[in-house]
Scaffold this active site. Structure first.
Site, mmCIF file in Angstrom:
data_model
loop_
_atom_site.group_PDB
_atom_site.id
_atom_site.type_symbol
_atom_site.label_atom_id
_atom_site.label_comp_id
_atom_site.label_asym_id
_atom_site.label_seq_id
_atom_site.Cartn_x
_atom_site.Cartn_y
_atom_site.Cartn_z
ATOM 1 N N HIS A 69 0.893 -1.075 0.028
ATOM 2 C CA HIS A 69 -0.109 0.023 0.103
ATOM 3 C C HIS A 69 0.962 1.298 -0.106
ATOM 4 O O HIS A 69 1.946 1.243 -0.622
ATOM 5 C CB HIS A 69 -1.137 -0.111 1.203
ATOM 6 C CG HIS A 69 -1.854 -1.154 1.143
ATOM 7 N ND1 HIS A 69 -2.858 -1.547 0.372
ATOM 8 C CD2 HIS A 69 -1.461 -2.332 2.127
ATOM 9 C CE1 HIS A 69 -3.371 -2.863 0.808
ATOM 10 N NE2 HIS A 69 -2.360 -3.164 1.556
ATOM 11 N N GLU A 107 -2.164 0.206 8.178
ATOM 12 C CA GLU A 107 -1.365 -0.819 7.585
ATOM 13 C C GLU A 107 -0.148 -0.315 6.658
ATOM 14 O O GLU A 107 1.146 -0.901 7.024
ATOM 15 C CB GLU A 107 -2.280 -1.815 6.448
ATOM 16 C CG GLU A 107 -1.239 -2.967 5.802
ATOM 17 C CD GLU A 107 -2.316 -3.879 4.918
ATOM 18 O OE1 GLU A 107 -1.699 -4.801 4.234
ATOM 19 O OE2 GLU A 107 -3.297 -3.435 4.618
ATOM 20 N N HIS A 165 2.656 -7.342 4.531
ATOM 21 C CA HIS A 165 1.273 -6.840 4.483
ATOM 22 C C HIS A 165 0.766 -7.039 5.843
ATOM 23 O O HIS A 165 1.352 -8.039 6.703
ATOM 24 C CB HIS A 165 0.373 -7.504 3.596
ATOM 25 C CG HIS A 165 0.537 -6.910 2.109
ATOM 26 N ND1 HIS A 165 -0.618 -5.918 1.485
ATOM 27 C CD2 HIS A 165 1.332 -7.276 1.294
ATOM 28 C CE1 HIS A 165 0.066 -5.723 0.527
ATOM 29 N NE2 HIS A 165 1.200 -6.316 0.113
ATOM 30 N N GLU A 175 1.390 -11.967 5.708
ATOM 31 C CA GLU A 175 0.346 -11.289 6.375
ATOM 32 C C GLU A 175 0.464 -11.385 7.814
ATOM 33 O O GLU A 175 0.262 -12.597 8.506
ATOM 34 C CB GLU A 175 -1.230 -11.832 5.953
ATOM 35 C CG GLU A 175 -1.488 -11.722 4.508
ATOM 36 C CD GLU A 175 -2.105 -10.308 4.111
ATOM 37 O OE1 GLU A 175 -2.086 -9.554 5.175
ATOM 38 O OE2 GLU A 175 -2.584 -9.974 3.216
#
Length: 347
Positions: free
Chosen positions: A10, A25, A81, A149
């Site tokens: 992101h 995040e 992430h 993740e």
């Protein structure tokens, strides 16, 4: 020389990623990336790193992230992430490779996941396992690639862990150790601390652990007011704010971020501990302000004089009046805090 291409997922201004429980995040993964880099720099040699972004002012499309890694001919690609779900009870760690992954990607996933397992056990984290997906950065990259993740930002308990530097350091170190093993990186010589397992707990030595009330008070800067410094020589990174218990060494000229400082600025807080302020030099940053009136200029100069900040305020009067100032370290923090307090625009 092995090439590691890293991707902090992101990025602002376009995409903050998952948001929840006071976290974004895009900010958490930058911390993971920095801790990942710090572990590799401290413990291994024979590699170089490139990143899709190192701040929250950069955003690249997914295809561009993969394209840059391919253009550089990277040996490995890792994307950081944080998970999220509508059900706030969703929890745990998982990692992904492309659903039609190469043998190299499968080997990378196995190696990284193996290093993560002790961290999962240490922190009592749910292991959601090794998975596959059709994510663009995995599908479009030519080299072995993995996407991690690290817990769920939507889960309150997970979010508390994600706010802990020590917790993030354990996971980032595991990712780094996995990549190092996959690439067969050479460990540094005995003058550096090589941690074979990112969660190995060192034995207590004969010295007593400093009591919390005896340690110097640390003023936190957070991400917004953090600043970068460069090591003047090979320096120690200490576990405690009183500069006790040297944990590892950072090489001369290593650049890293400072997130806090002790009274008298004797020590700087960094993601993996504390360093002596005298062992580093803060890096200068140019701040540009906009829409400065004459009264604002006068107030700005009075502030600089009061705080004994010697940096020159350069004025530009054509068009929309603006000014630039080049500052570093705690002076940079003071200037940013002054501008924020006044509500004056700057970048």
């Amino acid at each position: 020389m092995k090439k590691i291409y890293e991707d902090a997922g992101h990025g602002l201004p376009n995409d903050p990623g998952a948001v929840g429980n006071g976290l974004k995040e895009c900010e958490v993964v930058l911390t993971i990336q920095e801790l990942f880099n710090a572990y590799l720099v401290a413990n291994y040699e024979g590699f170089e790193i490139k990143s899709t972004r190192t701040d929250n002012k950069t955003f690249l499309a997914l295809s561009e992230r993969a394209r840059q890694a391919n253009r550089w001919n990277a040996d490995v690609f890792i994307s950081f992430h944080i998970n999220s779900a509508a059900n706030e009870k969703a929890t745990g760690y998982e990692d992904f490779i492309y659903k039609h992954a190469s043998l190299g990607s499968k080997s990378l996933q196995n190696t990284v996941h193996e290093q993560v397992l002790p961290v999962i056990k240490k922190h009592n984290v749910t292991n959601r396992g090794k998975k596959t997906a059709n994510y663009a950065v995995l599908r479009m990259t030519n080299m072995p690639a993995i996407l991690t993740e690290t817990l769920f930002i939507s889960n309150p308990k997970d979010a508390q862990n994600l706010k802990s530097i020590e917790f993030l350091k354990d996971f980032a170190s595991a990712y780094a150790e996995g990549v190092a093993k996959f690439l067969s990186l050479k460990a540094k010589d005995s003058t550096h601390v090589v941690v074979p397992s990112p969660v190995q707990v060192p034995k207590e030595d004969e010295k007593e652990t400093p009591k919390k009330e005896d340690l110097p008070k640390v003023t936190s800067l957070g991400d917004k007011y953090s600043f970068q410094v460069q090591a003047l020589k090979d320096i120690g990174v200490y576990k405690y704010a009183d500069l006790s218990e040297n944990q590892r060494t950072l090489r001369k000229d290593t650049v890293f971020s400072v997130y806090g400082y002790t009274e008298g600025a004797k020590a700087f807080a960094v993601p993996s501990g504390f360093v002596q302020a005298k062992d580093v030099v803060p890096l200068f940053v140019t701040i540009t302000t906009g829409g400065l009136s004459k009264d604002m200029e006068t107030e700005f100069r009075a502030f600089l004089k009061k705080e004994q900040i010697g940096s020159e305020l350069n004025l530009y009067v054509k068009g929309n009046p603006s000014a630039t100032i080049e500052v570093a370290g705690l002076d940079l923090v003071k200037v940013k805090q002054f501008l924020d307090k006044k509500g004056w625009y700057y970048k």
